[in-house]
Design a protein around this motif. Structure first.
Motif, PDB file in Angstrom:
ATOM      1  N   VAL A  59      39.175  33.910  39.524  1.00 45.85           N
ATOM      2  CA  VAL A  59      39.846  33.431  38.319  1.00 45.85           C
ATOM      3  C   VAL A  59      38.811  33.364  37.201  1.00 45.85           C
ATOM      4  O   VAL A  59      37.913  32.514  37.214  1.00 45.85           O
ATOM      5  CB  VAL A  59      40.481  32.046  38.548  1.00 45.85           C
ATOM      6  N   SER A  60      38.909  34.256  36.247  1.00 44.94           N
ATOM      7  CA  SER A  60      37.918  34.300  35.168  1.00 44.94           C
ATOM      8  C   SER A  60      38.440  35.135  34.010  1.00 44.94           C
ATOM      9  O   SER A  60      38.844  36.287  34.205  1.00 44.94           O
ATOM     10  CB  SER A  60      36.602  34.902  35.675  1.00 44.94           C
ATOM     11  N   ASP A  61      38.422  34.557  32.814  1.00 48.94           N
ATOM     12  CA  ASP A  61      38.804  35.317  31.624  1.00 48.94           C
ATOM     13  C   ASP A  61      37.848  36.481  31.401  1.00 48.94           C
ATOM     14  O   ASP A  61      38.261  37.632  31.225  1.00 48.94           O
ATOM     15  CB  ASP A  61      38.777  34.411  30.385  1.00 48.94           C
ATOM     16  N   ARG A  62      36.549  36.197  31.405  1.00 47.53           N
ATOM     17  CA  ARG A  62      35.563  37.221  31.050  1.00 47.53           C
ATOM     18  C   ARG A  62      35.449  38.312  32.108  1.00 47.53           C
ATOM     19  O   ARG A  62      35.351  39.499  31.783  1.00 47.53           O
ATOM     20  CB  ARG A  62      34.208  36.563  30.794  1.00 47.53           C
ATOM     21  N   ALA A  63      35.449  37.917  33.377  1.00 49.99           N
ATOM     22  CA  ALA A  63      35.360  38.940  34.422  1.00 49.99           C
ATOM     23  C   ALA A  63      36.592  39.833  34.433  1.00 49.99           C
ATOM     24  O   ALA A  63      36.495  41.043  34.652  1.00 49.99           O
ATOM     25  CB  ALA A  63      35.173  38.277  35.783  1.00 49.99           C
ATOM     26  N   SER A  64      37.774  39.248  34.177  1.00 49.30           N
ATOM     27  CA  SER A  64      38.999  40.050  34.170  1.00 49.30           C
ATOM     28  C   SER A  64      39.033  41.009  32.978  1.00 49.30           C
ATOM     29  O   SER A  64      39.725  42.027  33.028  1.00 49.30           O
ATOM     30  CB  SER A  64      40.231  39.137  34.135  1.00 49.30           C
ATOM     31  N   CYS A  88      38.801  40.797  60.251  1.00 46.35           N
ATOM     32  CA  CYS A  88      39.850  40.457  59.282  1.00 46.35           C
ATOM     33  C   CYS A  88      39.901  41.503  58.178  1.00 46.35           C
ATOM     34  O   CYS A  88      38.911  42.192  57.896  1.00 46.35           O
ATOM     35  CB  CYS A  88      39.607  39.081  58.677  1.00 46.35           C
ATOM     36  N   ASP A  89      41.055  41.586  57.563  1.00 48.61           N
ATOM     37  CA  ASP A  89      41.279  42.497  56.453  1.00 48.61           C
ATOM     38  C   ASP A  89      41.253  41.678  55.164  1.00 48.61           C
ATOM     39  O   ASP A  89      42.036  40.738  55.009  1.00 48.61           O
ATOM     40  CB  ASP A  89      42.643  43.171  56.630  1.00 48.61           C
ATOM     41  N   PHE A  90      40.347  41.994  54.242  1.00 48.40           N
ATOM     42  CA  PHE A  90      40.192  41.231  53.012  1.00 48.40           C
ATOM     43  C   PHE A  90      40.951  41.905  51.863  1.00 48.40           C
ATOM     44  O   PHE A  90      40.858  43.113  51.660  1.00 48.40           O
ATOM     45  CB  PHE A  90      38.724  41.075  52.652  1.00 48.40           C
ATOM     46  N   VAL A  91      41.693  41.088  51.128  1.00 44.05           N
ATOM     47  CA  VAL A  91      42.479  41.548  49.976  1.00 44.05           C
ATOM     48  C   VAL A  91      41.946  40.806  48.755  1.00 44.05           C
ATOM     49  O   VAL A  91      41.984  39.573  48.718  1.00 44.05           O
ATOM     50  CB  VAL A  91      43.976  41.238  50.146  1.00 44.05           C
ATOM     51  N   CYS A  92      41.422  41.535  47.788  1.00 45.68           N
ATOM     52  CA  CYS A  92      40.766  40.902  46.637  1.00 45.68           C
ATOM     53  C   CYS A  92      41.517  41.198  45.341  1.00 45.68           C
ATOM     54  O   CYS A  92      41.940  42.339  45.109  1.00 45.68           O
ATOM     55  CB  CYS A  92      39.325  41.384  46.519  1.00 45.68           C
ATOM     56  N   ARG A  93      41.663  40.161  44.524  1.00 45.87           N
ATOM     57  CA  ARG A  93      42.308  40.316  43.217  1.00 45.87           C
ATOM     58  C   ARG A  93      41.542  39.508  42.184  1.00 45.87           C
ATOM     59  O   ARG A  93      40.754  38.610  42.523  1.00 45.87           O
ATOM     60  CB  ARG A  93      43.760  39.830  43.248  1.00 45.87           C
ATOM     61  N   MET A  94      41.822  39.803  40.913  1.00 41.55           N
ATOM     62  CA  MET A  94      41.193  39.078  39.811  1.00 41.55           C
ATOM     63  C   MET A  94      42.242  38.817  38.738  1.00 41.55           C
ATOM     64  O   MET A  94      43.032  39.704  38.408  1.00 41.55           O
ATOM     65  CB  MET A  94      40.043  39.904  39.234  1.00 41.55           C
ATOM     66  N   VAL A  95      42.253  37.593  38.204  1.00 40.72           N
ATOM     67  CA  VAL A  95      43.184  37.233  37.137  1.00 40.72           C
ATOM     68  C   VAL A  95      42.443  36.394  36.105  1.00 40.72           C
ATOM     69  O   VAL A  95      41.445  35.752  36.419  1.00 40.72           O
ATOM     70  CB  VAL A  95      44.402  36.436  37.669  1.00 40.72           C
ATOM     71  N   PRO A  96      42.924  36.379  34.857  1.00 44.90           N
ATOM     72  CA  PRO A  96      42.350  35.471  33.859  1.00 44.90           C
ATOM     73  C   PRO A  96      42.779  34.033  34.109  1.00 44.90           C
ATOM     74  O   PRO A  96      43.603  33.755  34.979  1.00 44.90           O
ATOM     75  CB  PRO A  96      42.922  36.011  32.538  1.00 44.90           C
ATOM     76  N   ASP A  97      42.216  33.132  33.339  1.00 41.72           N
ATOM     77  CA  ASP A  97      42.502  31.703  33.498  1.00 41.72           C
ATOM     78  C   ASP A  97      43.857  31.356  32.887  1.00 41.72           C
ATOM     79  O   ASP A  97      43.944  30.686  31.850  1.00 41.72           O
ATOM     80  CB  ASP A  97      41.397  30.871  32.843  1.00 41.72           C
TER      81      ASP A  97
END
Length: 225
Positions: A59-64, A88-97
């Motif tokens: 969760v990050s405005d700048r990284a997203s 395990c199978d890892f699922v990664c996502r990114m969103v703004p704040d």
């Protein structure tokens, strides 16, 4: 005007030839692009057949926006791979704040069958820190002990600002959701403190059996009576 139909926009006269003849230039009319939706976008996921799934949400405005590289999300994955013997199978996502986007991503992870979701970022007192508010929108139950233990571990590690953290944990159906700090250096400190209880909590929620790596962490499960 709203509701009117425009086939083309005509501008003229223009001199388009050396002979001085005039003509009209026809430019196709393009309607304005629709505004970007502020609603979370659902996703479907099909990973390794039979492998437990773990979601990692940054969760990050700048990284997203691509202003800096996400380090915290990969750090979480690395730690969890060390702690677990179960593949395990890892699922990664990114969103703004944005609380609706955070909540929507957590719901999507749960719908995709993730046994565990770890978020990173958005747990402080700043106006844009809204991860706990998103948690309140989606969680069926809240487990305050996780946040208490993480704050205690950070304080013991010499981080006095740990008292400002609003980290917590909760569950969405069979999915355990844990809020971790956004600072990469604090992620391992917090995971070391709480992970011994994580697999058993997932057991109680009806999730998959996760075996810990005894050389790295001692997972606690009560002895059968």
């Amino acid at each position: 005007p709203a509701g009117s139909e425009v086939a083309a926009l005509v501008i003229g006269p223009l001199n388009l030839s050396s002979s001085g003849a005039s003509s009209a230039l026809t430019i196709p009319f393009l309607p304005p692009a629709p505004a970007a939706s502020s609603q979370p976008q659902p996703f479907s996921y099909a990973g390794v057949q039979g492998a437990p799934k773990i979601g990692v949400l940054t969760v990050s405005d700048r990284a997203s926006r691509g202003e800096y590289e996400d380090v915290s999300g990969p750090n979480i994955e690395q730690c969890l791979r060390e702690y677990l013997n179960t593949p395990c199978d890892f699922v990664c996502r990114m969103v703004p704040d944005e609380a609706p986007l955070i909540a929507g991503a957590i719901r999507s992870f749960a719908s995709a069958g993730c046994a565990l979701v770890c978020t990173t970022g958005g747990t402080g007192p700043a106006p844009r820190d809204v991860t706990p508010e998103a948690m309140a929108q989606v969680c069926d139950k809240v487990y305050d002990g996780f946040g208490e233990q993480m704050r205690r571990a950070s304080l013991d590690a010499g981080v006095p600002t740990a008292i400002l953290s609003r980290q917590t944990a909760g569950s969405v159906g069979k999915t355990l959701v844990i809020n971790l700090p956004g600072k990469p250096g604090s992620i391992r400190t917090c995971l070391d403190a709480i992970f011994p209880a994580v697999p058993y909590c997932i057991d109680l929620l009806g999730g998959p059996f996760l075996e810990g790596n005894a050389d790295r962490v001692k997972v606690f499960r009560p002895q059968a009576k």
